[in-house]
Design a protein around this motif. Structure first.
Motif, PDB file in Angstrom:
ATOM      1  N   GLU A 152     105.394 -56.182 -18.485  1.00 55.26           N
ATOM      2  CA  GLU A 152     104.276 -56.384 -19.405  1.00 55.26           C
ATOM      3  C   GLU A 152     103.890 -55.049 -20.029  1.00 55.26           C
ATOM      4  N   ARG A 153     103.378 -55.092 -21.248  1.00 56.06           N
ATOM      5  CA  ARG A 153     102.989 -53.868 -21.955  1.00 56.06           C
ATOM      6  C   ARG A 153     101.803 -53.178 -21.274  1.00 56.06           C
ATOM      7  N   SER A 154     100.844 -53.951 -20.808  1.00 64.36           N
ATOM      8  CA  SER A 154      99.688 -53.372 -20.112  1.00 64.36           C
ATOM      9  C   SER A 154      99.536 -54.078 -18.770  1.00 64.36           C
ATOM     10  N   LEU A 155      98.812 -53.416 -17.912  1.00 64.08           N
ATOM     11  CA  LEU A 155      98.601 -54.006 -16.590  1.00 64.08           C
ATOM     12  C   LEU A 155      97.663 -55.196 -16.719  1.00 64.08           C
ATOM     13  N   PRO A 156      98.071 -56.370 -16.267  1.00 63.40           N
ATOM     14  CA  PRO A 156      97.198 -57.537 -16.350  1.00 63.40           C
ATOM     15  C   PRO A 156      96.028 -57.423 -15.371  1.00 63.40           C
ATOM     16  N   LEU A 157      94.999 -58.217 -15.628  1.00 67.58           N
ATOM     17  CA  LEU A 157      93.832 -58.214 -14.739  1.00 67.58           C
ATOM     18  C   LEU A 157      94.219 -58.563 -13.316  1.00 67.58           C
ATOM     19  N   ALA A 158      95.259 -59.335 -13.159  1.00 64.82           N
ATOM     20  CA  ALA A 158      95.693 -59.749 -11.827  1.00 64.82           C
ATOM     21  C   ALA A 158      96.250 -58.578 -11.014  1.00 64.82           C
ATOM     22  N   TRP A 159      96.442 -57.439 -11.657  1.00 64.76           N
ATOM     23  CA  TRP A 159      96.985 -56.273 -10.960  1.00 64.76           C
ATOM     24  C   TRP A 159      96.136 -55.929  -9.736  1.00 64.76           C
ATOM     25  N   ALA A 160      94.829 -55.892  -9.923  1.00 64.25           N
ATOM     26  CA  ALA A 160      93.949 -55.485  -8.829  1.00 64.25           C
ATOM     27  C   ALA A 160      93.707 -56.605  -7.826  1.00 64.25           C
ATOM     28  N   THR A 161      93.646 -57.839  -8.316  1.00 63.93           N
ATOM     29  CA  THR A 161      93.278 -58.933  -7.424  1.00 63.93           C
ATOM     30  C   THR A 161      94.389 -59.941  -7.203  1.00 63.93           C
TER      31      THR A 161
END
Length: 164
Positions: A24-33
């Motif tokens: 993915e181009r940017s880290l998705p919100l799911a990265w942290a959780t």
């Protein structure tokens, strides 16, 4: 054929064998959780923003999306990360992670399909051209000079018979 899987980063965790690669181009919100965490992040392999807006909602449009994304993967700035991913896939199982759902209609599915293809055969090198490295077969056996090719079968200097 490399063992390449595709999973949604927001999906339910399950047994995951192999290196998990976020594409993915940017880290998705799911990265942290999120339940699935990547081992490697390759942002250059994500589709462009303009192509992402065309992300298919139905399977009919998926092939057009896949063709455009395959063209984007040929761009020079994407090649280092693509080679790294190919190397990871050659070494063992790889799981491509995307934040798109369903993953079967995502760029990760297109990338997985590409990785599963046999490696492209290298093109045969073009001949370098020019003169041969050794002219020993062209030397006149009588006088040791290289005869002019336009004179035919005799040496222009000593008029001895030549082979070339």
């Amino acid at each position: 054929m490399p063992d390449v899987g595709v999973r949604c980063m927001n999906g339910r965790p399950g047994p995951s064998r192999g290196v998990r690669v976020l594409v993915e181009r940017s880290l998705p919100l799911a990265w942290a959780t999120g339940p699935v965490r990547p081992d490697v992040w390759l942002p250059a392999l994500a589709p462009s923003a303009s192509l992402r807006r065309l992300c298919p909602a139905v399977e009919v449009a998926f092939e057009e999306f896949a063709v455009r994304y395959a063209r984007e993967l040929e761009e020079p700035e994407r090649q280092p990360q693509l080679r790294l991913l190919q190397s990871l896939a050659a070494d063992g199982p790889v799981v491509l992670l995307a934040s798109t759902s369903p993953v079967s209609l995502s760029h990760a599915a297109v990338l997985a399909r590409r990785l599963r293809l046999p490696a492209r055969t290298a093109l045969a090198p073009e001949p370098e051209g020019g003169d041969p490295a050794c002219w020993a077969d062209r030397i006149c056996p009588e006088c040791g000079r290289i005869p002019d090719a336009s004179t035919g079968a005799t040496c222009r200097s000593c008029h001895a018979a030549t082979t070339g």
